[in-house]
Design a protein around this motif. Structure first.
Motif, mmCIF file in Angstrom:
data_model
loop_
_atom_site.group_PDB
_atom_site.id
_atom_site.type_symbol
_atom_site.label_atom_id
_atom_site.label_comp_id
_atom_site.label_asym_id
_atom_site.label_seq_id
_atom_site.Cartn_x
_atom_site.Cartn_y
_atom_site.Cartn_z
ATOM 1 N N LEU A 19 13.036 -21.452 25.619
ATOM 2 C CA LEU A 19 11.582 -21.370 25.717
ATOM 3 C C LEU A 19 11.195 -20.612 26.987
ATOM 4 N N ASP A 20 11.162 -19.295 26.859
ATOM 5 C CA ASP A 20 10.886 -18.407 27.985
ATOM 6 C C ASP A 20 9.560 -17.695 27.708
ATOM 7 N N TYR A 21 8.512 -18.082 28.439
ATOM 8 C CA TYR A 21 7.177 -17.555 28.160
ATOM 9 C C TYR A 21 7.012 -16.089 28.553
ATOM 10 N N ARG A 22 8.003 -15.516 29.178
ATOM 11 C CA ARG A 22 7.971 -14.069 29.381
ATOM 12 C C ARG A 22 7.958 -13.346 28.043
ATOM 13 N N LEU A 23 8.579 -13.953 27.038
ATOM 14 C CA LEU A 23 8.598 -13.354 25.703
ATOM 15 C C LEU A 23 7.181 -13.176 25.170
ATOM 16 N N LYS A 24 6.334 -14.175 25.348
ATOM 17 C CA LYS A 24 4.962 -14.082 24.868
ATOM 18 C C LYS A 24 4.204 -12.980 25.587
ATOM 19 N N ARG A 25 4.295 -12.954 26.902
ATOM 20 C CA ARG A 25 3.574 -11.948 27.685
ATOM 21 C C ARG A 25 4.074 -10.547 27.364
ATOM 22 N N GLU A 26 5.381 -10.378 27.283
ATOM 23 C CA GLU A 26 5.929 -9.050 27.036
ATOM 24 C C GLU A 26 5.699 -8.590 25.594
ATOM 25 N N THR A 27 5.606 -9.515 24.654
ATOM 26 C CA THR A 27 5.238 -9.153 23.286
ATOM 27 C C THR A 27 3.817 -8.615 23.246
ATOM 28 N N GLU A 28 2.931 -9.226 23.990
ATOM 29 C CA GLU A 28 1.545 -8.756 24.028
ATOM 30 C C GLU A 28 1.451 -7.360 24.645
ATOM 31 N N GLU A 29 2.229 -7.108 25.688
ATOM 32 C CA GLU A 29 2.253 -5.776 26.294
ATOM 33 C C GLU A 29 2.805 -4.747 25.305
#
Length: 262
Positions: A19-29
């Motif tokens: 569960l690494d929330y960098r994935l969410k932020r980088e998906t949005e970028e």
């Protein structure tokens, strides 16, 4: 306050190793850059494809947890699909322009219509979903959901020239099938009759055939429900059974108007 004890307890309750929330932020970028690469005249296509490839490889590193699944091979297949995705999105934009008397230009559709944006991100996410790389496309469509109020699961199958007007509150489930030239208004739900985990691989959401119009706040439920072609579903209708082609379905509430005595 025993700070060290609290830290240990918090660490003990963090149960999800991936569960690494960098994935969410980088998906949005990634989603933003992909959208602008396809549509913005000032965004260079050639150089951006290289940037997008690097960003995608980063998403693979964060989201592809199955060692035996060759996620690193997805990009070449995905980028080859982008011309056909863009072609379909141009048809969606033209459908909006041709159907909505409030639309003044095709540029307005691309830049100002939340329904078009939601469809665009869905189509871009759907191609990844088909490659069994599910988390990133779900994050892409949830990003669009947050911005537009339109919730389209990336697993839905949507045909050509799709039009969502006003957009807010539209929900389209994972196994919904929508054919060509369908128009949907705000608040429409294409959902499941009921939810059980055992139905995960079962068609739970309706099929909408070609040239159907579904007006605001109509709810259509069930995997066996089929709305026949050329039908019109009126606002606030509730359907859990199929409708034959060329039908008109209306919800007729009883309205009373009481005027004050003069």
């Amino acid at each position: 306050m025993d700070k060290e004890k609290i830290i240990q307890e918090l660490q003990g309750h963090k149960k999800q190793p991936y569960l690494d929330y960098r994935l969410k932020r980088e998906t949005e970028e990634f989603t933003d850059l992909l959208f602008y690469t396809l549509f913005d005249v000032n965004t260079p296509v050639a150089s951006n494809l290289d940037i997008l490839e690097n960003k995608f490889r980063r998403l693979v590193d964060l989201a592809c947890w199955e060692i035996q699944q060759p996620c690193h091979k997805l990009w070449d297949n995905y980028v080859a699909k982008l011309p056909s995705v863009l072609e379909n999105l141009n048809l969606d934009a033209e459908a909006i322009l041709n159907c909505d008397p409030a639309s003044l230009s095709i540029q307005e559709v691309y830049m100002a219509y939340p329904g078009f944006y939601a469809i665009a991100i869905y189509r871009l996410a759907h191609e990844l979903y088909k490659k069994e790389f599910p988390l990133v496309p779900r994050l892409m469509t949830e990003y669009a959901h947050r911005q537009t109020g339109v919730d389209i699961n990336p697993g839905a199958q949507i045909g050509k020239s799709f039009f969502i007007d006003h957009a807010t509150g539209v929900v389209i489930g994972e196994t919904a099938v929508i054919h060509d030239n369908v128009k949907v208004y705000q608040g429409v739900t294409l959902g499941a009759l009921y939810v059980e985990k055992s139905l995960q691989k079962v068609k739970r959401h309706p099929t909408i055939q070609s040239n159907v119009t579904i007006y605001a706040n109509a709810t259509i439920l069930g995997g066996e429900t089929v709305i026949g072609e050329n039908s019109v579903i009126g606002g606030n209708a509730w359907l859990t059974a199929s409708v034959p082609a060329n039908s008109k379905v209306f919800h007729t509430p009883e309205i009373h108007i009481k005027t004050a005595d003069v």
